[in-house]
Design an enzyme around this catalytic site. Sequence first.
Site, PDB file in Angstrom:
ATOM      1  N   ASP A  51     -11.421 -26.237  60.171  1.00  0.00           N
ATOM      2  CA  ASP A  51     -12.543 -25.479  59.612  1.00  0.00           C
ATOM      3  C   ASP A  51     -12.145 -24.831  58.285  1.00  0.00           C
ATOM      4  O   ASP A  51     -12.962 -24.192  57.624  1.00  0.00           O
ATOM      5  CB  ASP A  51     -13.108 -24.461  60.612  1.00  0.00           C
ATOM      6  CG  ASP A  51     -12.118 -23.380  60.967  1.00  0.00           C
ATOM      7  OD1 ASP A  51     -10.950 -23.450  60.541  1.00  0.00           O
ATOM      8  OD2 ASP A  51     -12.517 -22.436  61.693  1.00  0.00           O
ATOM      9  N   SER A  52     -10.876 -25.043  57.870  1.00  0.00           N
ATOM     10  CA  SER A  52     -10.466 -24.708  56.500  1.00  0.00           C
ATOM     11  C   SER A  52     -11.364 -25.475  55.520  1.00  0.00           C
ATOM     12  O   SER A  52     -11.474 -25.099  54.347  1.00  0.00           O
ATOM     13  CB  SER A  52      -8.994 -25.069  56.273  1.00  0.00           C
ATOM     14  OG  SER A  52      -8.726 -26.379  56.729  1.00  0.00           O
ATOM     15  N   ASP A  90     -12.027 -29.399  64.692  1.00  0.00           N
ATOM     16  CA  ASP A  90     -11.807 -27.956  64.847  1.00  0.00           C
ATOM     17  C   ASP A  90     -13.118 -27.287  65.256  1.00  0.00           C
ATOM     18  O   ASP A  90     -14.123 -27.384  64.536  1.00  0.00           O
ATOM     19  CB  ASP A  90     -11.344 -27.405  63.493  1.00  0.00           C
ATOM     20  CG  ASP A  90     -10.533 -26.132  63.624  1.00  0.00           C
ATOM     21  OD1 ASP A  90     -10.327 -25.664  64.767  1.00  0.00           O
ATOM     22  OD2 ASP A  90     -10.099 -25.617  62.584  1.00  0.00           O
ATOM     23  N   GLU A 122      -9.169 -21.830  68.645  1.00  0.00           N
ATOM     24  CA  GLU A 122      -8.303 -20.696  68.290  1.00  0.00           C
ATOM     25  C   GLU A 122      -8.241 -19.689  69.432  1.00  0.00           C
ATOM     26  O   GLU A 122      -9.218 -19.503  70.163  1.00  0.00           O
ATOM     27  CB  GLU A 122      -8.837 -19.993  67.037  1.00  0.00           C
ATOM     28  CG  GLU A 122      -8.684 -20.802  65.768  1.00  0.00           C
ATOM     29  CD  GLU A 122      -9.061 -20.024  64.509  1.00  0.00           C
ATOM     30  OE1 GLU A 122      -9.331 -18.794  64.597  1.00  0.00           O
ATOM     31  OE2 GLU A 122      -9.094 -20.651  63.433  1.00  0.00           O
ATOM     32  N   GLU A 189       0.470 -20.409  63.642  1.00  0.00           N
ATOM     33  CA  GLU A 189       0.212 -20.130  62.219  1.00  0.00           C
ATOM     34  C   GLU A 189       0.743 -18.757  61.828  1.00  0.00           C
ATOM     35  O   GLU A 189       0.460 -17.755  62.492  1.00  0.00           O
ATOM     36  CB  GLU A 189      -1.300 -20.226  61.927  1.00  0.00           C
ATOM     37  CG  GLU A 189      -1.595 -19.935  60.453  1.00  0.00           C
ATOM     38  CD  GLU A 189      -2.986 -20.343  59.981  1.00  0.00           C
ATOM     39  OE1 GLU A 189      -3.747 -20.948  60.773  1.00  0.00           O
ATOM     40  OE2 GLU A 189      -3.303 -20.047  58.813  1.00  0.00           O
TER      41      GLU A 189
HETATM   42  O1  KIV Z   1      -8.551 -25.118  59.779  1.00  0.00           O
HETATM   43  C1  KIV Z   1      -7.397 -25.506  59.566  1.00  0.00           C
HETATM   44  O2  KIV Z   1      -7.104 -26.218  58.614  1.00  0.00           O
HETATM   45  C2  KIV Z   1      -6.375 -25.093  60.515  1.00  0.00           C
HETATM   46  C3  KIV Z   1      -4.951 -25.414  60.195  1.00  0.00           C
HETATM   47  C4  KIV Z   1      -4.457 -24.457  59.188  1.00  0.00           C
HETATM   48  C5  KIV Z   1      -4.099 -25.433  61.392  1.00  0.00           C
HETATM   49  O3  KIV Z   1      -6.683 -24.494  61.495  1.00  0.00           O
END
Ligand code: KIV
Length: 302
Positions: A51-52, A90, A122, A189
């Site tokens: 979700d980045s 994610d 998460e 993380e």
């Molecule tokens: O959303 C993301 O890219 C992540 C990674 C940093 C593990 O959760």
Amino acid sequence: MSATKSVRRITIADIARMYQDGERFATITAYDYPTARIVDEAGIPLILVGDSLGMVMLGYDSTVRVNIDEMLHHTRAVSRGAERALVVGDMPFLSYGVSLEESVEHAGRFLSEAYARAVKVEGGVRSARTIEGIVASGIPVMAHIGLTPQAVNQLGGFRVQGKSTESARKLIADAIAVQEAGAFAVVLELVPAELARAITERLSIPTIGIGAGPHTSAEIQVITDVIGLTQGYTPRHARHFGEIGSALADAVAAYRDAVVEGSFPAEAESSSMETDVLDEVLGKGELDQLDDSYAIPLDRDL
Ligand code: KIV
């Protein structure tokens, strides 16, 4: 007879085997079809559609803004590009953890609508029941503890987690909770390297570090940080292995200049027709007729 090459998809059993064999591996995020193809062809075994996405591709100021439709859209593109890698979708903010029913339903959409093979959730102890429920429905889950960006408002910023006695104990408890809930791997993380090592030694599933030092079972990075495409801040734990941002800027500027100065498109980049065909068209005045038939009536509602 056509010889179609069939590529065997990496499964969570392969990830477990690599871990048991002590094979350290690199994983990475991707958000679109061409990047997924490149990552897949590089032999990366697991791609996370993180979700980045929201921050590095969509320009939001937080991952909290990303919704499930955006995640599914990008996960579908990555799934089309990745033939071999295990694609993990994610789960975005509040798409899980509100009710178990909804969490399972949303996790299922990543598999049935976006062709992911697993989801990421998460949270440690707080998400253990959710992870258990999703796993029980047949969907593999990768957990994520330490700095969990969806909880950044609660954690008070993007800072290293587990530095105090209390928070280090809490992180170990989180790691054990997600393992017991059935996660097949856990992202650590922004965790001190020593604590990441201690957690890795205590677990029997792979730890995948980001900002967690070199002693985890595997590593994950956000692809824009790795290729040098990040706009603005690059985190301390990231390293540019390329400078795609400046390569892109140079290519766009060169294209702009070539169009402006008239060197692009050149003959080789154009097509041509028989001159007598054009002469015939122009000579018979058919061009004027064409112009009339293609004209858009002024009263037409566009
Ligand atoms: O959303 C993301 O890219 C992540 C990674 C940093 C593990 O959760």
